[in-house]
Motif scaffolding. Structure first.
Motif, PDB file in Angstrom:
ATOM      1  N   GLU A  66       0.845  -1.194   0.000  1.00 30.57           N
ATOM      2  CA  GLU A  66       0.000   0.000   0.000  1.00 30.57           C
ATOM      3  C   GLU A  66       0.878   1.241   0.000  1.00 30.57           C
ATOM      4  O   GLU A  66       1.874   1.303   0.718  1.00 30.57           O
ATOM      5  CB  GLU A  66      -0.930   0.016   1.212  1.00 30.57           C
ATOM      6  N   ARG A  88      -2.230   3.893  -4.105  1.00 32.19           N
ATOM      7  CA  ARG A  88      -2.337   2.646  -4.869  1.00 32.19           C
ATOM      8  C   ARG A  88      -2.064   1.473  -3.931  1.00 32.19           C
ATOM      9  O   ARG A  88      -1.465   1.620  -2.869  1.00 32.19           O
ATOM     10  CB  ARG A  88      -1.373   2.626  -6.042  1.00 32.19           C
ATOM     11  N   SER A  89      -2.520   0.314  -4.358  1.00 29.12           N
ATOM     12  CA  SER A  89      -2.283  -0.905  -3.591  1.00 29.12           C
ATOM     13  C   SER A  89      -2.140  -2.063  -4.568  1.00 29.12           C
ATOM     14  O   SER A  89      -2.574  -1.970  -5.718  1.00 29.12           O
ATOM     15  CB  SER A  89      -3.412  -1.167  -2.598  1.00 29.12           C
ATOM     16  N   ALA A  90      -1.536  -3.117  -4.087  1.00 27.65           N
ATOM     17  CA  ALA A  90      -1.337  -4.298  -4.935  1.00 27.65           C
ATOM     18  C   ALA A  90      -1.150  -5.517  -4.059  1.00 27.65           C
ATOM     19  O   ALA A  90      -0.732  -5.420  -2.911  1.00 27.65           O
ATOM     20  CB  ALA A  90      -0.125  -4.109  -5.842  1.00 27.65           C
ATOM     21  N   TRP A 105       6.343   0.500  -9.634  1.00 31.27           N
ATOM     22  CA  TRP A 105       6.102   1.699  -8.828  1.00 31.27           C
ATOM     23  C   TRP A 105       7.344   2.581  -8.711  1.00 31.27           C
ATOM     24  O   TRP A 105       7.292   3.674  -8.176  1.00 31.27           O
ATOM     25  CB  TRP A 105       5.632   1.320  -7.424  1.00 31.27           C
TER      26      TRP A 105
END
Length: 122
Positions: A66, A88-90, A105
């Motif tokens: 995050e 953003r998150s992943a 990123w």
């Protein structure tokens, strides 16, 4: 990730032991601060190990990433989340995908520190 990756050995070990890591990044504005955190996934064997008083190493962990921004003036208080924004998150199912996400990123593994060594409010 292999032992020859860009990760410092202690940070790679921390991730494999299920420890959270944090990196501070440039924020979108001078009145903001930004952080990326990596939270390794926990499984039933991790819970069992914790209950027995030890920590389990796992090279097959998944990860949650995050990227948050906070108001600079609120970062040290209880209200740090007022005005916070999730940028953003992943999810990364393994170490290889973690590296892929960080590369996308533009975040180098060498930037990550232990949470207590950062100003991240979480």
């Amino acid at each position: 990730m292999n032992e020859g990756s860009d990760w410092p050995t202690d940070k790679l070990t921390a991730l494999r032991l299920g420890r959270r890591l944090v990196a501070e990044l440039p924020a979108s504005r001078p009145d903001r601060r930004a952080f990326v955190d990596i939270r390794p996934g926990q499984s039933d064997p991790d819970v069992q190990a914790r209950d027995e008083g030890w920590v389990r190493r796992d090279v097959d962990r998944s990860f949650r990433l995050e990227h948050w921004e906070y108001d600079r003036d609120r970062i040290e208080g209880f209200d740090y989340d007022i005005g916070a924004a999730l940028i953003r998150s992943a999810e990364a199912p393994d170490e290889s995908e973690l590296t892929t996400v960080l590369n996308a990123w533009g975040v180098r593994p060498g930037l990550f520190v232990y949470p207590w060594g950062s100003d991240d409010p979480r």
